[in-house]
Motif scaffolding. Structure first.
Motif, mmCIF file in Angstrom:
data_model
loop_
_atom_site.group_PDB
_atom_site.id
_atom_site.type_symbol
_atom_site.label_atom_id
_atom_site.label_comp_id
_atom_site.label_asym_id
_atom_site.label_seq_id
_atom_site.Cartn_x
_atom_site.Cartn_y
_atom_site.Cartn_z
ATOM 1 N N MET A 133 4.312 6.698 -2.154
ATOM 2 C CA MET A 133 5.608 6.690 -1.480
ATOM 3 C C MET A 133 5.822 7.958 -0.676
ATOM 4 O O MET A 133 5.285 9.013 -0.995
ATOM 5 C CB MET A 133 6.741 6.545 -2.509
ATOM 6 N N VAL A 134 6.651 7.831 0.365
ATOM 7 C CA VAL A 134 7.217 8.978 1.067
ATOM 8 C C VAL A 134 8.725 8.747 1.144
ATOM 9 O O VAL A 134 9.195 7.603 1.093
ATOM 10 C CB VAL A 134 6.632 9.169 2.481
ATOM 11 N N ASP A 142 0.810 -1.220 0.000
ATOM 12 C CA ASP A 142 0.000 0.000 0.000
ATOM 13 C C ASP A 142 0.843 1.269 0.000
ATOM 14 O O ASP A 142 0.391 2.319 -0.454
ATOM 15 C CB ASP A 142 -0.916 0.025 1.221
ATOM 16 N N LEU A 143 2.065 1.162 0.499
ATOM 17 C CA LEU A 143 2.912 2.352 0.612
ATOM 18 C C LEU A 143 4.368 1.921 0.733
ATOM 19 O O LEU A 143 4.663 0.861 1.302
ATOM 20 C CB LEU A 143 2.518 3.186 1.841
ATOM 21 N N VAL A 144 5.272 2.749 0.212
ATOM 22 C CA VAL A 144 6.709 2.504 0.322
ATOM 23 C C VAL A 144 7.338 3.671 1.077
ATOM 24 O O VAL A 144 7.067 4.838 0.764
ATOM 25 C CB VAL A 144 7.376 2.372 -1.059
ATOM 26 N N VAL A 145 8.168 3.345 2.059
ATOM 27 C CA VAL A 145 8.967 4.358 2.756
ATOM 28 C C VAL A 145 10.389 4.274 2.215
ATOM 29 O O VAL A 145 11.119 3.315 2.495
ATOM 30 C CB VAL A 145 8.962 4.148 4.281
ATOM 31 N N LEU A 146 10.761 5.256 1.397
ATOM 32 C CA LEU A 146 12.123 5.350 0.882
ATOM 33 C C LEU A 146 13.001 6.050 1.908
ATOM 34 O O LEU A 146 12.560 6.956 2.614
ATOM 35 C CB LEU A 146 12.142 6.148 -0.423
ATOM 36 N N GLN A 147 14.289 5.664 1.960
ATOM 37 C CA GLN A 147 15.219 6.315 2.886
ATOM 38 C C GLN A 147 16.557 6.661 2.238
ATOM 39 O O GLN A 147 17.367 7.369 2.837
ATOM 40 C CB GLN A 147 15.468 5.421 4.109
ATOM 41 N N ARG A 148 16.800 6.128 1.037
ATOM 42 C CA ARG A 148 18.046 6.388 0.319
ATOM 43 C C ARG A 148 17.704 6.624 -1.147
ATOM 44 O O ARG A 148 16.764 6.002 -1.671
ATOM 45 C CB ARG A 148 19.005 5.200 0.457
ATOM 46 N N PRO A 149 18.428 7.487 -1.852
ATOM 47 C CA PRO A 149 18.052 7.830 -3.228
ATOM 48 C C PRO A 149 17.915 6.639 -4.159
ATOM 49 O O PRO A 149 16.998 6.601 -4.999
ATOM 50 C CB PRO A 149 19.181 8.764 -3.667
ATOM 51 N N HIS A 150 18.779 5.622 -4.032
ATOM 52 C CA HIS A 150 18.742 4.519 -4.988
ATOM 53 C C HIS A 150 17.566 3.581 -4.765
ATOM 54 O O HIS A 150 17.291 2.709 -5.607
ATOM 55 C CB HIS A 150 20.056 3.730 -4.938
ATOM 56 N N GLU A 151 16.850 3.733 -3.657
ATOM 57 C CA GLU A 151 15.731 2.830 -3.401
ATOM 58 C C GLU A 151 14.593 3.021 -4.397
ATOM 59 O O GLU A 151 13.813 2.086 -4.642
ATOM 60 C CB GLU A 151 15.227 3.014 -1.972
ATOM 61 N N LEU A 152 14.493 4.185 -4.996
ATOM 62 C CA LEU A 152 13.459 4.399 -6.008
ATOM 63 C C LEU A 152 13.686 3.477 -7.207
ATOM 64 O O LEU A 152 12.730 2.899 -7.755
ATOM 65 C CB LEU A 152 13.446 5.862 -6.442
ATOM 66 N N ALA A 153 14.943 3.302 -7.599
ATOM 67 C CA ALA A 153 15.253 2.372 -8.695
ATOM 68 C C ALA A 153 14.970 0.931 -8.282
ATOM 69 O O ALA A 153 14.543 0.108 -9.110
ATOM 70 C CB ALA A 153 16.715 2.523 -9.115
ATOM 71 N N LEU A 154 15.186 0.612 -7.001
ATOM 72 C CA LEU A 154 14.877 -0.733 -6.524
ATOM 73 C C LEU A 154 13.378 -0.997 -6.574
ATOM 74 O O LEU A 154 12.946 -2.101 -6.905
ATOM 75 C CB LEU A 154 15.401 -0.922 -5.096
#
Length: 310
Positions: A85-86, A62-74
């Motif tokens: 996402m946040v 339902d939601l993704v918590v990103l914490q590092r820039p490369h996680e968006l590509a993951l």
């Protein structure tokens, strides 16, 4: 709600996963930085599930918590889609402060969530929407005894991080009281008047609480969770007046200054006067519970998550 979040910051995540949602944490065979899985030295509830990257496309998220820039590509590679996402920003900016541009500054679809108002102020967030959700701590309880007339310092990799964490200041403070330094890779620190300890997280609070006071010599970082944990323990605080510290440590909870002589005298005074150390530590605990309690933290996150996913 089912939330995908990487295990990046163990202490912060320990608070976050106490909420009502199911958290999916990626796990890889090597348990590397992108697949660390569940924490082994923190207590996490059963609602935190390990999921290999190859299975994430099958999961309802339902939601993704990103914490590092490369996680968006993951997310793109592992999920093949983009749920709401946040981006959680743990750190104060480095580089050309105050002109350091945030990695998510050039978009407006993903809110940047800062952990302190200082951090939001100092980052150049561009056109990204921003929010601040201050830390919340799983209360370890009022464990302070102060039986050991030393100052506790908690810092990871004090040699590598050097001036950032105030490692160069430790010899000055060691003239006022012995220093017990806790954290990862502290064994490389060889300074007169200091002893180093690399303890499992489950043992850290009890050992901190035996020391007379907590010393926070950090020049430039986000608001250290170890500082807030020390306050929850009922420890009096001596800290540099940098970043968000002046907000976190109000009058009566410790001594906050950028004058090294004032801080050094405070260390000496707390060691010499355990009754005063106890009284100030009680003030520190009351302040921490009022501002950095777990219930407020989880409520703030609940409101944001509902807003992002509605």
């Amino acid at each position: 709600m089912r939330i995908l979040i990487w295990h990046v910051h163990g202490s912060w995540t320990t608070s976050f996963v106490q909420g009502p949602h199911t958290c999916l944490v990626p796990v890889t065979p090597d348990r590397g930085p992108d697949g660390l899985g569940r924490a082994r030295t923190f207590d996490w509830p059963d609602s935190v599930l390990e999921v290999p990257p190859e299975r994430l496309r099958e999961e309802e998220i339902d939601l993704v918590v990103l914490q590092r820039p490369h996680e968006l590509a993951l997310v793109d590679a592992w999920l093949g889609r983009r749920p709401p996402m946040v981006y959680l920003e743990h750190n104060a900016p480095h580089g050309d402060v105050p002109d350091t541009r945030h990695p998510m500054a050039d978009q407006s679809a993903i809110p940047i969530v800062h952990v302190t108002h200082f951090n939001r102020l100092m980052w150049d967030n561009g056109r990204a929407p921003t929010a601040v959700i201050e830390h919340g701590i799983v209360d370890p309880g009022p464990l302070w005894t102060g039986e050991v007339p030393h100052a506790a310092v908690v810092v990871n990799e004090p040699v590598r991080r050097g001036r950032t964490t105030g490692t160069d200041l430790l010899p000055y403070f060691a003239e006022a009281a012995p220093l017990d330094v806790f954290g990862m890779k502290t064994d490389r620190l060889e300074l007169p008047g200091t002893r180093t300890y690399d303890l499992p997280q489950r043992d850290l609070h009890a050992q901190m609480a035996r020391r007379r006071l907590y010393l926070h010599p950090v020049r430039w970082t986000s608001l250290g969770l170890s500082l807030l944990e020390a306050m929850h323990l009922g420890m009096p605080v001596v800290a540099l007046a940098t970043t968000e510290v002046t907000e976190a440590v109000p009058e009566g909870a410790g001594v906050v200054s950028n004058r090294i002589d004032v801080l050094k005298d405070a260390v000496r005074d707390f060691v010499a006067d355990p009754l005063r150390a106890r009284a100030v530590g009680e003030g520190a605990r009351a302040a921490a519970l009022a501002r950095y309690g777990l219930t407020r933290f989880l409520d703030d996150w609940e409101r944001l998550l509902k807003e992002v996913t509605r």
